[in-house]
Design an enzyme around this catalytic site. Structure first.
Site, PDB file in Angstrom:
ATOM      1  CD  GLU A  25      -2.479   1.292   2.748  1.00 20.31           C
ATOM      2  OE1 GLU A  25      -2.720   0.231   3.353  1.00 20.31           O
ATOM      3  OE2 GLU A  25      -2.797   2.412   3.185  1.00 20.31           O
TER       4      GLU A  25
ATOM      5  NE  ARG B 252      -0.912   8.814   4.867  1.00 21.55           N
ATOM      6  CZ  ARG B 252      -0.944   8.124   5.960  1.00 21.55           C
ATOM      7  NH1 ARG B 252      -0.053   8.346   6.885  1.00 21.55           N
ATOM      8  NH2 ARG B 252      -1.833   7.208   6.130  1.00 21.55           N
TER       9      ARG B 252
ATOM     10  CE  LYS C 150      -6.581   2.170   7.414  1.00 23.65           C
ATOM     11  NZ  LYS C 150      -5.493   2.805   6.661  1.00 23.65           N
TER      12      LYS C 150
HETATM   13  C1  3PG Z   1      -1.581   5.103   8.442  1.00 26.87           C
HETATM   14  O1  3PG Z   1      -2.537   5.297   7.709  1.00 26.87           O
HETATM   15  O2  3PG Z   1      -0.761   5.963   8.785  1.00 26.87           O
HETATM   16  C2  3PG Z   1      -1.447   3.709   8.859  1.00 26.87           C
HETATM   17  O3  3PG Z   1      -2.503   3.374   9.649  1.00 26.87           O
HETATM   18  C3  3PG Z   1      -0.154   3.371   9.479  1.00 26.87           C
HETATM   19  O4  3PG Z   1      -0.173   3.563  10.828  1.00 26.87           O
HETATM   20  P1  3PG Z   1       1.147   3.193  11.631  1.00 26.87           P
HETATM   21  O5  3PG Z   1       2.191   4.173  11.199  1.00 26.87           O
HETATM   22  O6  3PG Z   1       0.737   3.371  13.072  1.00 26.87           O
HETATM   23  O7  3PG Z   1       1.500   1.784  11.282  1.00 26.87           O
END
Ligand code: 3PG
Length: 210
Positions: free
Chosen positions: A43, A47, A131
């Site tokens: 994934e 961002r 999710k």
């Molecule tokens: C996110 O969207 O940032 C994910 O959920 C990852 O979260 P994490 O950095 O706590 O694994």
């Protein structure tokens, strides 16, 4: 290319790595390192300005990987992700517009939920693989246990605050198929090009599922 189902995305490995990429040059070696460690559902979060180019690079150059787009928040994100070569989408929350756009674009979707009402809204639109985000902040394993009663027919991918240490407890729950986490692609390893460390981090997750 045959359309994937959300369940296929979730069942491939115990952990879906959540990747935040600032440099398109990191995309292919990172994907190769994860695949070498046995993790191929990847994934890339929408961002960063480079995210779509990273998806495109992985889709083109790492055929063993299946690349998806994370942080999908609207129809435009879905279309851009599909155009870049994403095969699945992950959203932090759920809207019917995102659900419909994924159906139209042929992308499997893991919609994000954090409350019972959001689960009901996603289910109403036909989504049963969800999710749970942000999982550890919003109740973690206890929340998943509570949901297993009324939502016995829903399966989850908890993401947010998940680590190698707490992943086993989550994966042992009957309504959890896989987890998501960013710890497989740490920023410092990307910056230093420590692909061997990333392969090892991936390998460490492949035996997590009980
Ligand atoms: C996110 O969207 O940032 C994910 O959920 C990852 O979260 P994490 O950095 O706590 O694994």
């Amino acid at each position: 290319m045959k359309q994937l189902t959300a369940l296929q995305v979730m069942q491939d490995a115990p952990v879906i790595p959540v990747m935040v990429l600032n440099d398109v040059a990191h995309a292919v070696p990172l994907a190769q390192a994860l695949v070498a460690g046995g993790v191929r559902m990847l994934e890339v979060t929408l961002r960063t300005p480079q995210a779509l180019a990273c998806i495109e690079a992985i889709a083109r150059s790492v055929p063993q990987a299946v690349v998806g787009a994370g942080t999908v928040r609207n129809r435009g994100d879905v279309l851009a992700a599909a155009r870049a070569g994403a095969r699945f989408a992950v959203s932090p929350g759920y809207t019917s517009a995102v659900g419909q756009a994924c159906r139209d674009a042929g992308l499997a979707l893991l919609p994000g939920v954090a409350t019972s009402s959001e689960i009901m809204a996603a289910q109403e639109d036909g989504f049963t693989e969800l999710k749970f985000f942000p999982a550890m902040q919003a109740g973690g394993a206890a929340m998943l246990r509570a949901w297993s009663g009324p939502f016995w027919d829903v399966r989850f991918c908890p993401t947010g605050g998940v680590t190698l240490q707490n992943a086993s407890e989550l994966l042992a729950l009957p309504n959890v198929v896989c987890v998501g986490g960013s710890w497989l692609a740490p920023g410092d390893a990307l910056e230093s090009g420590d692909w061997a460390r990333i392969t090892q981090l991936a390998r460490d997750t492949t035996t997590l599922r009980v």
